[in-house]
Design an enzyme around this catalytic site. Structure first.
Site, short mmCIF file in Angstrom:
data_model
loop_
_atom_site.label_atom_id
_atom_site.label_comp_id
_atom_site.label_asym_id
_atom_site.label_seq_id
_atom_site.Cartn_x
_atom_site.Cartn_y
_atom_site.Cartn_z
N GLY A 11 0.83 -1.21 0.00
CA GLY A 11 0.00 0.00 0.00
C GLY A 11 0.86 1.24 0.00
O GLY A 11 0.47 2.30 0.51
N ALA A 12 2.05 1.13 -0.60
CA ALA A 12 3.06 2.18 -0.47
C ALA A 12 2.65 3.49 -1.15
O ALA A 12 3.19 4.55 -0.81
CB ALA A 12 4.39 1.69 -1.04
N ILE A 16 -1.20 6.52 4.00
CA ILE A 16 -0.29 6.18 5.11
C ILE A 16 1.11 5.93 4.57
O ILE A 16 2.11 6.39 5.12
CB ILE A 16 -0.82 4.96 5.91
CG1 ILE A 16 -2.14 5.32 6.59
CG2 ILE A 16 0.22 4.50 6.94
CD1 ILE A 16 -2.81 4.19 7.34
N GLY A 17 1.16 5.23 3.43
CA GLY A 17 2.46 4.98 2.80
C GLY A 17 3.22 6.28 2.58
O GLY A 17 4.42 6.38 2.86
N ARG A 98 -19.28 -6.11 7.57
CA ARG A 98 -17.98 -6.39 8.18
C ARG A 98 -17.43 -7.74 7.71
O ARG A 98 -16.24 -7.88 7.42
CB ARG A 98 -18.16 -6.39 9.71
CG ARG A 98 -16.85 -6.31 10.44
CD ARG A 98 -17.05 -6.15 11.95
NE ARG A 98 -15.76 -6.29 12.61
CZ ARG A 98 -14.88 -5.31 12.74
NH1 ARG A 98 -15.14 -4.12 12.26
NH2 ARG A 98 -13.74 -5.51 13.35
N ASN A 105 -10.35 -8.75 2.44
CA ASN A 105 -8.99 -8.46 2.89
C ASN A 105 -8.27 -9.72 3.32
O ASN A 105 -7.07 -9.85 3.14
CB ASN A 105 -9.01 -7.42 4.02
CG ASN A 105 -9.18 -6.04 3.44
OD1 ASN A 105 -8.46 -5.67 2.52
ND2 ASN A 105 -10.14 -5.29 3.93
N VAL A 129 -0.98 -3.09 9.51
CA VAL A 129 -1.69 -1.83 9.77
C VAL A 129 -3.06 -1.85 9.08
O VAL A 129 -4.05 -1.36 9.60
CB VAL A 129 -0.85 -0.63 9.25
CG1 VAL A 129 -1.60 0.68 9.40
CG2 VAL A 129 0.49 -0.55 9.99
N ASP A 159 -4.05 3.95 18.79
CA ASP A 159 -5.05 4.04 19.87
C ASP A 159 -4.37 4.41 21.19
O ASP A 159 -4.90 5.21 21.96
CB ASP A 159 -5.78 2.69 20.00
CG ASP A 159 -6.31 2.23 18.65
OD1 ASP A 159 -7.10 2.97 18.05
OD2 ASP A 159 -5.91 1.15 18.18
N ARG A 162 -3.47 8.05 21.04
CA ARG A 162 -4.69 8.87 21.18
C ARG A 162 -5.13 8.91 22.64
O ARG A 162 -5.52 9.97 23.16
CB ARG A 162 -5.81 8.25 20.33
CG ARG A 162 -5.65 8.47 18.84
CD ARG A 162 -6.61 7.57 18.06
NE ARG A 162 -6.66 7.92 16.64
CZ ARG A 162 -7.20 7.14 15.71
NH1 ARG A 162 -7.74 5.98 16.03
NH2 ARG A 162 -7.22 7.53 14.45
N HIS A 187 -8.22 -3.67 17.40
CA HIS A 187 -8.18 -2.29 16.89
C HIS A 187 -9.52 -2.04 16.20
O HIS A 187 -9.65 -2.19 14.99
CB HIS A 187 -7.03 -2.09 15.91
CG HIS A 187 -7.15 -0.79 15.16
ND1 HIS A 187 -7.00 0.43 15.76
CD2 HIS A 187 -7.46 -0.53 13.86
CE1 HIS A 187 -7.21 1.38 14.86
NE2 HIS A 187 -7.50 0.83 13.71
#
Ligand code: NAX
Length: 329
Positions: A11-12, A16-17, A98, A105, A129, A159, A162, A187
């Site tokens: 997912g680079a 986030i990558g 869900r 995934n 992640v 988390d 946070r 998570h």
């Protein structure tokens, strides 16, 4: 020159990558004298954007960046990897249950687990992640024949960070004063940020913040719902803070944990705290600094905490049931 460390990132080309790669390449994670190879993995449609990211890596002329490879081929992507950061996954879309998300995934993580087992370095460590990260990690771990289970982790550090920042704000202190904060379980919105054992400047949080109703109510829900609040405000999900937490996790797993403290990351349960063996659950972890870690034992769990932990563990067991076909016997 030290032998370069190889970091594979899926997912680079995602958000986030983009917030992750440059900090790894700069030496922030592995140190100012440690060269790094980056193996950046994307799906085919992500390759043009990845190419742009690689152009920007070039344009940084990072002294520690030894080699960069961009690929959609998992064997090439995980070749000789010392660290795999599995960030890429399919986001939940409107109307998707869900269980659908777990299934879609899950299939990504069977292939990635197998490719890690075939190609990665002997000392490989894997941090997941991409959501649902605990169960994705469970699938990758169970499909990576020959790679020890204690090399797999799923991220709950965002988390933890946070939660620390919420407690610090309430107490009117700097966030660095908050220690011993454990996120238990999944998570997800069932996670339990355990304020009962957290400390502020060495004192129990419950002595510093006497508003028990806030601790048991608003504090927990704010942490659980923070991701949704960021999406509402920014129009996009957390990215810089998520990348930062991924890097915090890696750093915490390669450096000794400060005396008396712990950090949160989901690991393969050994049955500690009555948490079913074999699931990926977040708990208090200490790292020795030699590549090994242990679950901190003897952290008090009162009735309130136990009720919360039971809830989040029940969700992890449900998730495992939903993906059982992806876990080889
Ligand atoms: P983006 O959609 O910006 O990027 C994801 C990237 O992954 C895309 O470039 C996509 O092409 C790529 N990708 C998809 N499937 C892939 C596969 N099979 N192999 C390689 N690459 C693949 O998402 P981003 O905001 O970067 O978030 C990535 C993941 O992190 C999401 O699953 C998200 O839910 C999760 N998060 C996890 C957090 C945690 O605390 N554990 C917090 C932040 C974030 O929500």
């Amino acid at each position: 020159m030290k032998t370069p460390i190889t970091v594979s990132i899926t997912g680079a080309a995602g958000q986030i990558g983009y917030a992750l790669l440059f900090r790894i390449a700069s030496g922030f994670v592995f140190g100012p004298d440690q060269p790094v190879n980056l193996r950046l993995i994307e799906i085919e449609p992500g390759l043009p954007a990845l190419n742009g990211v690689m152009m920007e890596l070039d344009d940084c002329a990072f002294p520690l960046l030894n080699e960069v490879i961009g690929t959609a081929d998992l064997d090439e992507g995980f070749k000789d990897a010392n660290w795999c950061l599995l960030v890429g996954s399919v986001p939940r879309k409107a109307g998707m249950e869900r269980a659908d998300l777990l299934g879609i995934n899950g299939k990504i993580f069977t292939g990635q687990g197998q490719a890690i087992a075939r190609n990665a370095a002997k000392d490989v460590r894997v941090l997941v992640v991409g959501n649902p990260c605990n169960t994705n990690a469970l699938i990758a771990m169970n499909n990576a024949a020959g790679v020890p289970a204690d090399r797999f982790f799923a991220m709950t550090r965002l988390d933890e960070n946070r939660a620390k920042s919420q407690l610090a704000r309430k107490a009117g202190v700097h966030q660095s004063k908050v220690t011993n904060l454990c996120i238990w379980g999944n998570h997800s919105a069932t996670q339990y940020p355990d304020f009962t054992n957290a400390r502020i400047d060495g004192r129990p949080v419950t002595e510093v913040i006497t508003d028990r109703e806030w601790l048991e109510g608003e504090f927990i829900t704010t942490v659980q719902q923070r991701g949704a609040a960021v999406i509402k405000a920014r129009g996009l999900s957390s990215a810089a803070s998520a990348a930062n937490a991924a890097l915090d996790t890696v750093k915490s797993l390669i450096t000794p944990t400060p005396e008396g403290d712990w950090h949160s990351v989901a690991v393969c349960s050994d049955g500690s705290y009555g948490i079913e063996k074999g699931i990926m659950a977040s708990m208090p972890i200490r790292t020795r600094g030699d590549g090994t870690w242990e679950v901190v034992q003897g952290v008090p769990v009162n009735d309130f905490s136990q009720g919360r932990i039971d809830l989040t563990i029940a969700e992890l067991l449900e998730e495992r049931e939903a993906v059982k076909d992806l876990i080889p016997a």
